[in-house]
Design a protein around this motif. Structure first.
Motif, PDB file in Angstrom:
ATOM      1  N   GLY A 253       0.764  -1.237   0.000  1.00 15.14           N
ATOM      2  CA  GLY A 253       0.000   0.000   0.000  1.00 15.14           C
ATOM      3  C   GLY A 253       0.793   1.285   0.000  1.00 15.14           C
ATOM      4  O   GLY A 253       0.208   2.376   0.040  1.00 15.14           O
ATOM      5  N   LEU A 254       2.138   1.197  -0.049  1.00 14.81           N
ATOM      6  CA  LEU A 254       2.950   2.408  -0.111  1.00 14.81           C
ATOM      7  C   LEU A 254       2.813   3.042  -1.496  1.00 14.81           C
ATOM      8  O   LEU A 254       2.766   2.342  -2.506  1.00 14.81           O
ATOM      9  CB  LEU A 254       4.413   2.059   0.163  1.00 14.81           C
ATOM     10  CG  LEU A 254       5.330   3.193   0.638  1.00 14.81           C
ATOM     11  CD1 LEU A 254       4.942   3.630   2.039  1.00 14.81           C
ATOM     12  CD2 LEU A 254       6.788   2.711   0.642  1.00 14.81           C
ATOM     13  N   ARG A 255       2.713   4.352  -1.540  1.00 18.36           N
ATOM     14  CA  ARG A 255       2.729   5.045  -2.822  1.00 18.36           C
ATOM     15  C   ARG A 255       4.131   4.930  -3.419  1.00 18.36           C
ATOM     16  O   ARG A 255       5.121   4.976  -2.689  1.00 18.36           O
ATOM     17  CB  ARG A 255       2.382   6.537  -2.636  1.00 18.36           C
ATOM     18  CG  ARG A 255       1.114   6.801  -1.821  1.00 18.36           C
ATOM     19  CD  ARG A 255      -0.128   6.370  -2.537  1.00 18.36           C
ATOM     20  NE  ARG A 255      -0.240   6.978  -3.854  1.00 18.36           N
ATOM     21  CZ  ARG A 255      -0.634   8.249  -4.061  1.00 18.36           C
ATOM     22  NH1 ARG A 255      -0.942   9.041  -3.048  1.00 18.36           N
ATOM     23  NH2 ARG A 255      -0.740   8.725  -5.293  1.00 18.36           N
ATOM     24  N   THR A 256       4.250   4.799  -4.733  1.00 19.47           N
ATOM     25  CA  THR A 256       5.562   4.609  -5.350  1.00 19.47           C
ATOM     26  C   THR A 256       5.715   5.484  -6.587  1.00 19.47           C
ATOM     27  O   THR A 256       4.817   5.559  -7.420  1.00 19.47           O
ATOM     28  CB  THR A 256       5.783   3.135  -5.756  1.00 19.47           C
ATOM     29  OG1 THR A 256       4.692   2.712  -6.582  1.00 19.47           O
ATOM     30  CG2 THR A 256       5.869   2.238  -4.534  1.00 19.47           C
ATOM     31  N   ALA A 257       6.876   6.123  -6.691  1.00 18.12           N
ATOM     32  CA  ALA A 257       7.189   6.949  -7.854  1.00 18.12           C
ATOM     33  C   ALA A 257       8.625   6.703  -8.277  1.00 18.12           C
ATOM     34  O   ALA A 257       9.510   6.485  -7.443  1.00 18.12           O
ATOM     35  CB  ALA A 257       6.989   8.433  -7.532  1.00 18.12           C
ATOM     36  N   LEU A 258       8.850   6.738  -9.574  1.00 20.11           N
ATOM     37  CA  LEU A 258      10.193   6.661 -10.132  1.00 20.11           C
ATOM     38  C   LEU A 258      10.579   8.067 -10.574  1.00 20.11           C
ATOM     39  O   LEU A 258       9.841   8.711 -11.334  1.00 20.11           O
ATOM     40  CB  LEU A 258      10.219   5.717 -11.328  1.00 20.11           C
ATOM     41  CG  LEU A 258      11.596   5.477 -11.959  1.00 20.11           C
ATOM     42  CD1 LEU A 258      12.441   4.588 -11.053  1.00 20.11           C
ATOM     43  CD2 LEU A 258      11.462   4.833 -13.335  1.00 20.11           C
ATOM     44  N   LEU A 259      11.741   8.542 -10.092  1.00 24.29           N
ATOM     45  CA  LEU A 259      12.233   9.873 -10.444  1.00 24.29           C
ATOM     46  C   LEU A 259      13.616   9.704 -11.055  1.00 24.29           C
ATOM     47  O   LEU A 259      14.583   9.374 -10.364  1.00 24.29           O
ATOM     48  CB  LEU A 259      12.282  10.763  -9.202  1.00 24.29           C
ATOM     49  CG  LEU A 259      12.882  12.158  -9.365  1.00 24.29           C
ATOM     50  CD1 LEU A 259      12.224  12.931 -10.499  1.00 24.29           C
ATOM     51  CD2 LEU A 259      12.794  12.934  -8.060  1.00 24.29           C
ATOM     52  N   THR A 260      13.719   9.914 -12.362  1.00 30.09           N
ATOM     53  CA  THR A 260      14.949   9.621 -13.082  1.00 30.09           C
ATOM     54  C   THR A 260      15.455  10.813 -13.882  1.00 30.09           C
ATOM     55  O   THR A 260      14.674  11.524 -14.521  1.00 30.09           O
ATOM     56  CB  THR A 260      14.744   8.409 -14.028  1.00 30.09           C
ATOM     57  OG1 THR A 260      15.945   8.182 -14.791  1.00 30.09           O
ATOM     58  CG2 THR A 260      13.589   8.621 -14.991  1.00 30.09           C
ATOM     59  N   ASN A 261      16.772  11.034 -13.825  1.00 26.90           N
ATOM     60  CA  ASN A 261      17.432  11.912 -14.784  1.00 26.90           C
ATOM     61  C   ASN A 261      17.748  11.051 -15.998  1.00 26.90           C
ATOM     62  O   ASN A 261      18.506  10.085 -15.878  1.00 26.90           O
ATOM     63  CB  ASN A 261      18.734  12.480 -14.222  1.00 26.90           C
ATOM     64  CG  ASN A 261      18.504  13.566 -13.191  1.00 26.90           C
ATOM     65  OD1 ASN A 261      17.383  14.030 -12.986  1.00 26.90           O
ATOM     66  ND2 ASN A 261      19.572  13.979 -12.526  1.00 26.90           N
ATOM     67  N   ASN A 262      17.180  11.418 -17.154  1.00 27.78           N
ATOM     68  CA  ASN A 262      17.339  10.535 -18.294  1.00 27.78           C
ATOM     69  C   ASN A 262      17.373  11.321 -19.595  1.00 27.78           C
ATOM     70  O   ASN A 262      17.416  12.547 -19.589  1.00 27.78           O
ATOM     71  CB  ASN A 262      16.227   9.470 -18.302  1.00 27.78           C
ATOM     72  CG  ASN A 262      16.786   8.078 -18.476  1.00 27.78           C
ATOM     73  OD1 ASN A 262      17.439   7.791 -19.475  1.00 27.78           O
ATOM     74  ND2 ASN A 262      16.540   7.213 -17.504  1.00 27.78           N
ATOM     75  N   VAL A 263      17.368  10.598 -20.695  1.00 33.10           N
ATOM     76  CA  VAL A 263      17.509  11.172 -22.035  1.00 33.10           C
ATOM     77  C   VAL A 263      16.240  10.861 -22.818  1.00 33.10           C
ATOM     78  O   VAL A 263      15.807   9.708 -22.849  1.00 33.10           O
ATOM     79  CB  VAL A 263      18.745  10.584 -22.744  1.00 33.10           C
ATOM     80  CG1 VAL A 263      18.882  11.145 -24.154  1.00 33.10           C
ATOM     81  CG2 VAL A 263      20.010  10.848 -21.919  1.00 33.10           C
ATOM     82  N   ARG A 264      15.676  11.890 -23.448  1.00 31.19           N
ATOM     83  CA  ARG A 264      14.397  11.715 -24.141  1.00 31.19           C
ATOM     84  C   ARG A 264      14.447  10.565 -25.145  1.00 31.19           C
ATOM     85  O   ARG A 264      13.557   9.715 -25.181  1.00 31.19           O
ATOM     86  CB  ARG A 264      14.033  13.024 -24.863  1.00 31.19           C
ATOM     87  CG  ARG A 264      12.683  13.010 -25.547  1.00 31.19           C
ATOM     88  CD  ARG A 264      12.445  14.334 -26.258  1.00 31.19           C
ATOM     89  NE  ARG A 264      12.297  15.437 -25.329  1.00 31.19           N
ATOM     90  CZ  ARG A 264      11.118  15.897 -24.889  1.00 31.19           C
ATOM     91  NH1 ARG A 264      10.008  15.325 -25.295  1.00 31.19           N
ATOM     92  NH2 ARG A 264      11.058  16.908 -24.048  1.00 31.19           N
TER      93      ARG A 264
END
Length: 208
Positions: free
Chosen positions: A106-117
């Protein structure tokens, strides 16, 4: 009480990022030091670090390669570097499973990435479970900002919604400046070194 887990991608949910660069160094004869010097020379010439501009989506992959190539004595083949980078990038199964378990409980989860289009299809293919274990993906190249800029953390919390605050979030990244920025906003942050260490620290933070 922690309500959300915000995780980095490369170097956390994958094997270390250096392998592809080292393989390119061996193949092309361009050292990591030379690449670093070329990036700094390009930054001086254009008034902006080319990697940062690339990760914000301000310049294309092709333009990034052109800017670096201007300051390298060897021919720079960005297509080959990309190929080697992704060939050597492997999923970090223990970390992926850890995130899966948090989402299931039940934990909220997000991916936050520095990436290339231009790399989005490639890195997403390395994590086929992406949409199953993360309810939100924030990719620097599509939002015009990058870690450790505070605004990208704030945007991630805002997009998670439900009145979440930074203080409700647990942040995971392999780079200390990115963790420092998260802490400055009030998040609890864990710097990833290896899976056993990170999981132990994350579980400790979640138990508080």
């Amino acid at each position: 009480m922690i309500k959300a887990l915000i995780s980095d991608f490369g170097g956390v949910l994958t094997s270390p990022l250096a392998a592809g660069f080292l393989a390119y160094q061996d193949e092309a004869g361009i050292s990591l030091e030379e690449l670093g010097s070329a990036m700094q020379a390009a930054a001086d010439a254009h008034g902006e670090h080319p990697l940062y501009a690339l990760e914000r989506g301000e310049i294309s992959e092709q333009e990034f390669g052109r800017r670096l190539g201007e300051h390298l004595h060897h021919s720079f083949d960005l297509t080959r570097l990309r190929q080697l980078y992704f060939e050597r990038l492997e999923p970090n199964a223990p970390m992926i499973e850890f995130v899966r378990r948090q989402r299931e409980r039940g934990l909220r989860t997000a991916l936050l990435t520095n990436n290339v289009r231009e790399w989005e299809p490639l890195w997403r293919a390395k994590l086929p479970e992406l949409d199953e274990i993360f309810e939100l993906v924030v990719d620097s190249a599509f939002v015009g900002m990058r870690k450790p800029e505070p605004a990208i953390y704030e945007l991630t919390v805002e997009r998670l919604g439900d009145g979440l605050r930074p203080q409700d979030c647990l942040f995971l990244d392999d780079l200390e400046p990115n963790c420092d920025a998260a802490r400055a906003l009030g998040m609890t942050a864990v710097r990833f070194e290896h899976a056993d260490q990170a999981i132990a620290e994350l579980e400790s933070a979640l138990a508080e």
